[in-house]
Design a protein around this motif. Structure first.
Motif, short mmCIF file in Angstrom:
data_model
loop_
_atom_site.label_atom_id
_atom_site.label_comp_id
_atom_site.label_asym_id
_atom_site.label_seq_id
_atom_site.Cartn_x
_atom_site.Cartn_y
_atom_site.Cartn_z
N LEU A 139 0.84 -1.20 0.00
CA LEU A 139 0.00 0.00 0.00
C LEU A 139 0.88 1.25 0.00
O LEU A 139 1.96 1.27 0.59
CB LEU A 139 -0.89 -0.01 1.24
CG LEU A 139 -2.17 0.81 1.21
CD1 LEU A 139 -3.11 0.30 0.15
CD2 LEU A 139 -2.84 0.76 2.58
N GLU A 140 0.42 2.30 -0.68
CA GLU A 140 1.19 3.53 -0.75
C GLU A 140 1.37 4.14 0.64
O GLU A 140 0.45 4.12 1.47
CB GLU A 140 0.50 4.53 -1.67
CG GLU A 140 0.46 4.09 -3.13
CD GLU A 140 -0.14 5.16 -4.04
OE1 GLU A 140 -0.25 6.32 -3.58
OE2 GLU A 140 -0.49 4.83 -5.17
N ASP A 141 2.55 4.70 0.87
CA ASP A 141 2.91 5.17 2.20
C ASP A 141 1.95 6.22 2.74
O ASP A 141 1.58 6.18 3.92
CB ASP A 141 4.34 5.76 2.20
CG ASP A 141 5.40 4.67 2.09
OD1 ASP A 141 5.03 3.49 2.20
OD2 ASP A 141 6.58 5.01 1.90
N HIS A 142 1.51 7.18 1.91
CA HIS A 142 0.65 8.24 2.43
C HIS A 142 -0.71 7.71 2.84
O HIS A 142 -1.33 8.22 3.79
CB HIS A 142 0.51 9.38 1.40
CG HIS A 142 -0.33 9.04 0.21
ND1 HIS A 142 0.15 8.27 -0.84
CD2 HIS A 142 -1.62 9.34 -0.09
CE1 HIS A 142 -0.81 8.13 -1.74
NE2 HIS A 142 -1.89 8.76 -1.31
N VAL A 143 -1.19 6.66 2.15
CA VAL A 143 -2.47 6.05 2.53
C VAL A 143 -2.31 5.28 3.84
O VAL A 143 -3.18 5.32 4.71
CB VAL A 143 -3.00 5.13 1.42
CG1 VAL A 143 -4.29 4.44 1.86
CG2 VAL A 143 -3.25 5.92 0.15
N VAL A 144 -1.17 4.61 3.99
CA VAL A 144 -0.89 3.88 5.22
C VAL A 144 -0.85 4.83 6.41
O VAL A 144 -1.45 4.58 7.46
CB VAL A 144 0.44 3.10 5.10
CG1 VAL A 144 0.85 2.55 6.46
CG2 VAL A 144 0.31 1.98 4.10
N ASP A 145 -0.12 5.95 6.26
CA ASP A 145 -0.03 6.92 7.35
C ASP A 145 -1.41 7.44 7.73
O ASP A 145 -1.74 7.58 8.92
CB ASP A 145 0.87 8.09 6.94
CG ASP A 145 2.32 7.67 6.79
OD1 ASP A 145 2.71 6.68 7.43
OD2 ASP A 145 3.06 8.33 6.04
#
Length: 333
Positions: A139-145
């Motif tokens: 999953l893309e990092d910004h979505v994870v954060d």
């Protein structure tokens, strides 16, 4: 009628099942990360546990599954009637955009009526249920954060295009992935409450039993679910009893000292390890019918609460679970 596979009919994978049960007893533990091979029942277990739990009561038409009219967000259409729905399980696909996840401006309403309105996303649908992410390591990092921040705060706040809205987003986050396809960032690992490793069964008889049960379920789902209903009921009753008893479970200073000494021995960063370990041990004590945390509870949950929080040691090839096991033996001897 579509039937979910019974939770009690899952063969093996005891650590995964225990972790999911404990997060059902205390959702505040912080979710479960399941790492391992494909086809080991990860998504099946999530749906099976949700189906096992009693339905939740929601305001009819509420996109956030509000439990009462006064708990609805101010942007929701007011409702009065309550009805029961199954515990929600929402899948978050890898390609989902940020707007799809958190919600966005309702473009159709804006163009047709000239009004600013909010279109809820996946987080609204997952409120009071489960949010499942397969291949979370991709999953893309910004979505994870974004997801982890919302999971921690229990509230989704959106401010964009002159629109400022918020709503409750309290869910159990369950992520799964295969470490061979990409490593997870340490920050991501640390924000999951529990982590377990699963693998394909190596015992021939166990593999045969998996096939036998799956074939029986697909041949007659209703009969198979009915057969396992009594065992599912035992687990459900244990979870509900654990929820009622949770607040009354004593956390003696000796147990808290054990948590701190264990995390110090393992070199765990911050205090999230101690907090999660104590909380998970309390959930296990409540589920087991105990009135206080004992060392046996700490021993049982330490690998899943601490294994993913360790710093990498290039000189130690034993793996995190073995390192936690050694520390438990030393500190809780």
């Amino acid at each position: 009628m579509r039937h979910a596979y019974p939770f009690s009919a899952l063969v093996g994978q005891d650590a995964m099942k225990r972790a999911m049960i404990l997060t059902a007893v205390d959702p505040g533990i912080g979710g479960v990360l399941v790492l391992g091979d494909r086809g080991t029942g990860k998504s099946t277990a999530v749906r099976a546990l949700a189906a096992l739990l009693p339905p939740i009561e929601v305001v009819a038409g509420s996109p956030t599954n509000a439990a009462a009219p006064e708990l609805q967000a101010d942007w929701e259409a007011p409702g009065e009637a309550l009805h029961e729905v199954p515990t929600p399980v929402v899948d978050l696909p890898l390609g989902a955009t940020e707007d799809r996840v958190v919600g966005a401006l309702d473009i159709e309403r804006a163009l047709s009526r000239g009004e600013k309105a909010f279109e809820p996303g996946l987080l609204a649908r997952a409120n009071r249920g489960y949010l499942y992410i397969d291949e979370v390591n991709l999953l893309e990092d910004h979505v994870v954060d974004l997801l982890l921040d919302v999971a921690q705060s229990g509230e989704n706040v959106i401010e964009r295009e002159g629109l400022s809205v918020r709503h409750d987003a309290r869910f159990v986050l369950v992520g799964s992935g295969n470490p061979e396809e990409g490593e997870l960032r340490p920050q991501l690992l640390d924000r999951f409450g529990l982590s377990v490793e699963v693998g394909s069964p190596t015992d021939v008889e166990e593999r045969i039993e998996v096939i036998r049960r799956r074939v029986a379920f697909e041949a007659d789902p209703a009969a198979f679910v009915s057969k396992w209903a009594p065992e599912d009921a035992v687990i459900r009753d244990g979870i509900l009893a654990g929820r009622r008893a949770l607040a009354g479970v004593d956390m003696p200073d000796a147990a808290l000292r054990d948590c701190a000494e264990l995390c110090l021995a393992l070199g765990s960063d911050g205090l999230r390890g101690e907090l999660t370990l104590a909380r998970t041990a309390r959930a296990l004590a409540a589920y087991s019918g105990a009135d206080r945390i004992e060392r046996e509870h700490l021993r049982a949950v330490a690998p899943m609460a601490l294994g993913h929080r360790l710093r990498r040691d290039p000189l130690d090839e034993a793996g995190s679970q073995a390192r936690v096991g050694r520390a438990v033996d030393d500190v809780l001897a």
